[in-house]
Motif scaffolding. Structure first.
Motif, PDB file in Angstrom:
ATOM      1  N   LEU A  11       1.086  -1.181   0.035  1.00 29.44           N
ATOM      2  CA  LEU A  11       0.201  -0.211   0.437  1.00 29.44           C
ATOM      3  C   LEU A  11       0.696   1.024   0.101  1.00 29.44           C
ATOM      4  O   LEU A  11       1.869   0.841   1.038  1.00 29.44           O
ATOM      5  CB  LEU A  11      -0.593   0.225   0.831  1.00 29.44           C
ATOM      6  N   THR A  91      -3.564   0.979  -8.934  1.00 27.40           N
ATOM      7  CA  THR A  91      -4.290  -0.139  -7.869  1.00 27.40           C
ATOM      8  C   THR A  91      -4.573  -2.041  -8.913  1.00 27.40           C
ATOM      9  O   THR A  91      -5.468  -1.667 -10.347  1.00 27.40           O
ATOM     10  CB  THR A  91      -4.850   0.222  -6.948  1.00 27.40           C
ATOM     11  N   THR A 120      -1.761  -0.966  -3.842  1.00 26.43           N
ATOM     12  CA  THR A 120      -2.851  -0.405  -3.943  1.00 26.43           C
ATOM     13  C   THR A 120      -2.179   0.516  -3.623  1.00 26.43           C
ATOM     14  O   THR A 120      -1.319   0.858  -2.805  1.00 26.43           O
ATOM     15  CB  THR A 120      -3.058  -0.659  -2.884  1.00 26.43           C
ATOM     16  N   SER A 122      -3.767   4.365  -2.493  1.00 27.78           N
ATOM     17  CA  SER A 122      -4.528   5.003  -1.612  1.00 27.78           C
ATOM     18  C   SER A 122      -3.994   6.486  -2.567  1.00 27.78           C
ATOM     19  O   SER A 122      -3.525   7.860  -2.836  1.00 27.78           O
ATOM     20  CB  SER A 122      -4.262   5.053  -0.419  1.00 27.78           C
TER      21      SER A 122
END
Length: 123
Positions: A11, A91, A120, A122
């Motif tokens: 992430l 992503t 991923t 964000s």
């Protein structure tokens, strides 16, 4: 038996960087082209980047050109994907794959695949 094992996913915030690695075994790594693909939920698999057996020829999809860089270290049987300036649309699950022949810029001909690593991004 050919094995490809990806690592390095995770992430990250938009604008950040990740480096994916794919360790290969079971065939003479330096004889084969390597590629990276990705698949986001509900979307078709996308051909992201590829590199020739020698590393002298590479391909990057327009969607990642200038942000991602594929490279390989034949002494370590490993291919890398350096991903910079990541965007939420990057992503996906990223897969590495290998093929014995064919043009680097072609997504066809890949015969072995890794299990994938999740990236991923964000916002």
């Amino acid at each position: 038996q050919v094995q490809l094992v990806e690592s390095g996913g995770g992430l990250v915030q938009a604008g950040g960087s990740l480096r994916l690695s794919c360790a290969a075994s079971g065939r003479t790594f330096s004889n084969y082209a390597m590629g990276w693909f990705r698949q986001a939920p509900g979307k078709e698999r996308e051909f992201v980047a590829a590199i020739s057996w020698s590393g002298g020829s590479t391909y990057h999809a327009d969607s990642v050109k200038g942000r991602f860089t594929i490279s390989r270290d034949n002494a370590k049987n490993t291919v890398y994907l350096q991903m910079n300036s990541l965007k939420p649309e990057d992503t996906a699950v990223y897969y590495c794959a290998t093929k014995p022949r064919g043009a680097v810029e072609s997504a066809r001909g890949y015969d072995y695949w890794g299990q994938g690593t999740q990236v991923t991004v964000s916002s």
